[in-house]
Motif scaffolding. Structure first.
Motif, PDB file in Angstrom:
ATOM      1  N   GLY A  95      36.591  28.775  30.565  1.00 53.15           N
ATOM      2  CA  GLY A  95      37.895  28.734  29.934  1.00 53.15           C
ATOM      3  C   GLY A  95      38.995  29.316  30.807  1.00 53.15           C
ATOM      4  N   LEU A  96      38.613  30.051  31.851  1.00 47.63           N
ATOM      5  CA  LEU A  96      39.595  30.542  32.814  1.00 47.63           C
ATOM      6  C   LEU A  96      40.018  29.389  33.705  1.00 47.63           C
ATOM      7  N   HIS A  97      41.140  29.548  34.378  1.00 47.96           N
ATOM      8  CA  HIS A  97      41.563  28.527  35.329  1.00 47.96           C
ATOM      9  C   HIS A  97      41.482  29.009  36.769  1.00 47.96           C
ATOM     10  N   GLU A  98      41.759  30.301  36.996  1.00 46.14           N
ATOM     11  CA  GLU A  98      41.731  30.757  38.377  1.00 46.14           C
ATOM     12  C   GLU A  98      41.532  32.262  38.521  1.00 46.14           C
ATOM     13  N   LEU A  99      40.913  32.595  39.647  1.00 48.47           N
ATOM     14  CA  LEU A  99      40.865  33.961  40.152  1.00 48.47           C
ATOM     15  C   LEU A  99      41.767  33.924  41.375  1.00 48.47           C
ATOM     16  N   ASP A 100      42.909  34.562  41.292  1.00 45.62           N
ATOM     17  CA  ASP A 100      43.915  34.430  42.341  1.00 45.62           C
ATOM     18  C   ASP A 100      43.541  35.194  43.608  1.00 45.62           C
ATOM     19  N   GLU A 101      44.338  35.017  44.640  1.00 48.88           N
ATOM     20  CA  GLU A 101      44.060  35.540  45.972  1.00 48.88           C
ATOM     21  C   GLU A 101      43.920  37.061  46.006  1.00 48.88           C
ATOM     22  N   ASP A 102      42.901  37.534  46.722  1.00 47.80           N
ATOM     23  CA  ASP A 102      42.663  38.949  47.003  1.00 47.80           C
ATOM     24  C   ASP A 102      42.476  39.807  45.748  1.00 47.80           C
ATOM     25  N   CYS A 103      41.877  39.238  44.693  1.00 47.90           N
ATOM     26  CA  CYS A 103      41.598  40.026  43.487  1.00 47.90           C
ATOM     27  C   CYS A 103      40.191  40.618  43.581  1.00 47.90           C
TER      28      CYS A 103
END
Length: 85
Positions: free
Chosen positions: A47-55
């Motif tokens: 259900g998530l769409h993204e894990l953004d950069e450098d998380c």
């Protein structure tokens, strides 16, 4: 980097430099940006769409919403506890 005993679903996009640690559960249809790190036994729900950069997702965390750039998340459910500088 993808470690041992990973549960990985379908239709995911993984970019360079990302890391999925041991026993991580990774949901479906998620865009994992550069240098995202998922700690040991973390769960990234469907259900998530993204894990953004450098998380960074802490060990044992359960992520139920999108993660922003440079967020450090931990807990069940995971919450932002700090931002990388």
């Amino acid at each position: 980097m993808i470690s041992l005993n990973l549960v990985f679903s379908y239709h995911n996009v993984l970019e360079d430099g990302m890391c999925l640690s041991t026993v991580c559960n990774f949901g479906a249809s998620i865009h994992d940006h550069k240098y995202a790190y998922c700690g040991i036994a973390s769960t990234i729900m469907i259900g998530l769409h993204e894990l953004d950069e450098d998380c960074l997702i802490g060990a044992g965390a359960v992520v139920i919403r999108d993660v922003g750039p440079k967020d450090i998340m931990a807990g069940v459910p995971a919450k932002v506890i700090k931002y990388k500088e």
